[in-house]
Scaffold this active site. Structure first.
Site, PDB file in Angstrom:
ATOM      1  CB  SER A 196      13.142  23.030 -14.010  1.00 17.84           C
ATOM      2  OG  SER A 196      12.350  24.191 -14.097  1.00 17.84           O
TER       3      SER A 196
ATOM      4  CD  GLU B 253       8.291  12.867 -15.151  1.00 19.71           C
ATOM      5  OE1 GLU B 253       7.661  13.400 -14.240  1.00 19.71           O
ATOM      6  OE2 GLU B 253       9.046  13.521 -15.901  1.00 19.71           O
TER       7      GLU B 253
ATOM      8  CE  LYS C  75      11.188  20.035 -10.265  1.00 19.04           C
ATOM      9  NZ  LYS C  75       9.784  19.983 -10.662  1.00 19.04           N
TER      10      LYS C  75
ATOM     11  CG  HIS D 156      -1.688  -1.244   1.450  1.00 19.64           C
ATOM     12  ND1 HIS D 156      -2.927  -1.506   0.919  1.00 19.64           N
ATOM     13  CD2 HIS D 156      -1.344  -2.356   2.150  1.00 19.64           C
ATOM     14  CE1 HIS D 156      -3.324  -2.716   1.295  1.00 19.64           C
ATOM     15  NE2 HIS D 156      -2.375  -3.252   2.041  1.00 19.64           N
TER      16      HIS D 156
END
Ligand code: ARG
Length: 467
Positions: free
Chosen positions: A287, A300, A293, A166
């Site tokens: 970024s 992704e 970043k 979970h």
């Protein structure tokens, strides 16, 4: 109203802007597949050479014509590979483009090549050969990924991290064990690939349009020449079957699902909040506005490509589901789905292999997280069962009280004093502290397939002997 009347009356005007020549141009555009099936040129030429050779061997065409055909086809192969071939949409598809060029090159002998075959068995052959090669490539790419995981697992057989259910901390495991879970998944994918190669290893050529042929052909000879185990047995099935493409897409979809789950873990692990891994510069991006970043873009995109691959599987299943036997032109729509899925899968497997090989494991962060969330509570309960003879259910209850107390005191289980623990159950002794560390927890899980470092090393050895 006036506008509407005008449009209805001269409906060809609707196409007019784009199609100067009207319906025939639209027919050409919907009918042509050369834009994508030119990818099959090498398979088409290989198939034609095998077919012509067999026709000559059987005395159906002369040896002289066969030689001209084979020479011409080899010339065409070089032309295409040198980028000097002019593909024409008027000639519909790769089969007719090549045959038309052959006629220009060698004259009337070219007309003998299509004896005892049809484009129906020809396309079934070309596509099968292509899918077979793609499956072989996929097998190699999967082996590379499995190898990358085996190396990382070896290196981190003792690196403790939290195991989750979970997405809540459950019990400590090792990073090596977690890596080996992916080896199992990609190992199953590779088995599916190997089975699929076996399934499709039958040659369609010689089934002709659907009914076979009256010429005295030798399908065993062409099957052998093209590297197939044997010819297919039923000509009707052969020209209407696209199971090999569906199998490829099913395997690709399952494999992409595995890749996507891994990608998701990489995304989560590389956040500042988890901090379990650092991605290499090679597989992340910055970024344009936030200088701090480092984004896991490759992961992704792998996760996203699963959507395309699943889409291709559903598309082809849907294309095939209503088709009567044997061939229907609907089947021309099979190729783009497979080509697109194959490209996405190849890229995803390669990117993932790079990421796994490159990623920096932050063992300190993993270890700290492994100890939080009372991850050794089960070990406490197991100790009570083993050393104090409690039934597991009672031990579970006692442990629950210890967790509640630790929560109240905002400390870990191992930080509770012996008096506190004995107040919960008098059978507890100082020995309990030996099982409350994450290292002890992990080392104790020696059951077959468990997370103990020695067990993980056995799993690695098992896989290395099969890779
Ligand atoms: N371009 C066609 C395809 O991809 C080749 C087969 C054409 N056969 C036919 N009977 N029209 O399916």
């Amino acid at each position: 109203m006036a506008e509407e009347t005008k449009d209805t009356k001269s409906s060809n005007q609707m196409w007019g802007g784009r199609f100067a020549s009207g319906p025939a141009a639209i027919m050409e555009e919907i009918n042509a597949s050369i834009g994508f099936d030119k990818k099959l040129y090498a398979q088409d030429i290989r198939g034609s050479i095998a077919h012509a050779t067999m026709l000559a061997h059987q005395g159906i065409i002369s040896g002289e014509d066969k030689d001209k055909i084979v020479d011409g086809l080899n010339t065409i192969l070089s032309e295409i590979e040198a980028g000097q071939f002019e593909f024409s949409r008027k000639l519909e598809d790769i089969h007719m483009n090549i045959e038309a060029r052959l006629a220009t090159l060698i004259g009337p002998a070219a007309g003998r090549l299509h004896t005892a075959r049809s484009r129906n068995d020809q396309v079934a052959l070309d596509f099968r050969l292509w899918v077979k090669e793609e499956l072989q490539k996929t097998e190699t790419l999967l082996t590379n990924l499995i190898d990358a995981f085996l190396d990382r697992a070896q290196e981190h057989a003792e690196t403790v991290m939290p195991g989750f259910t979970h997405l809540q901390t459950a019990q400590p495991v090792t990073f090596g064990h977690h890596c080996m879970a992916y080896v199992e998944m990609f190992g199953r994918d590779r088995q599916r690939v190997r089975h699929a190669i076996e399934h499709l290893d039958e040659s369609p050529i010689g089934s002709a349009a659907l009914a076979g042929t009256g010429y005295n052909i030798d399908r065993h000879m062409t099957a052998k020449a093209l590297g197939f185990r044997e010819p297919t047995r039923n000509s009707i099935d052969t020209v209407s079957d696209r199971d090999f493409a569906l199998e490829f897409l099913s395997i690709a979809a399952i494999c992409a699902t595995h890749l996507s789950r891994l990608a998701e873990e990489i995304v989560i692990w590389s956040t500042a909040q988890f901090g379990f891994i650092r991605l290499s510069d090679a597989f992340s991006t910055g970024s344009s506005i936030m200088p701090q970043k480092k984004n896991p873009d490759a992961a992704e995109l792998v996760r996203a490509k699963t959507g395309r691959i699943n889409g291709s599987l559903i598309a082809l299943l849907t294309i095939m589901k209503g088709l009567p036997l044997a061939y229907s032109k609907d089947m021309q729509e099979d190729k783009e789905q497979v080509f697109d899925a194959a490209e996405s899968l190849e890229l995803s497997l390669a990117a993932m292999t790079g990421m796994i090989r490159d990623l920096e494991v932050r063992a300190d962060k993993m270890r700290a997280a492994a100890g939080s969330g009372y991850s050794t509570a089960t070990d406490l309960a197991d100790w009570l069962v083993r050393e104090a003879g409690l039934p597991f259910r009672d031990a579970h209850h006692v442990t629950g009280r210890a967790v509640a107390l630790a929560e109240e005191k905002a400390c870990d289980l191992a930080d509770l004093s012996l008096e506190d623990l004995q107040a919960i159950h008098p059978a507890i002794t100082a020995d309990i502290y030996n099982v409350l560390t994450v290292e002890a927890s992990v080392a104790s899980r020696k059951s077959y397939g468990g997370t103990a470092p020695d067990e993980v090393r056995k799993q690695i050895k098992w896989w290395r002997s099969r890779n």
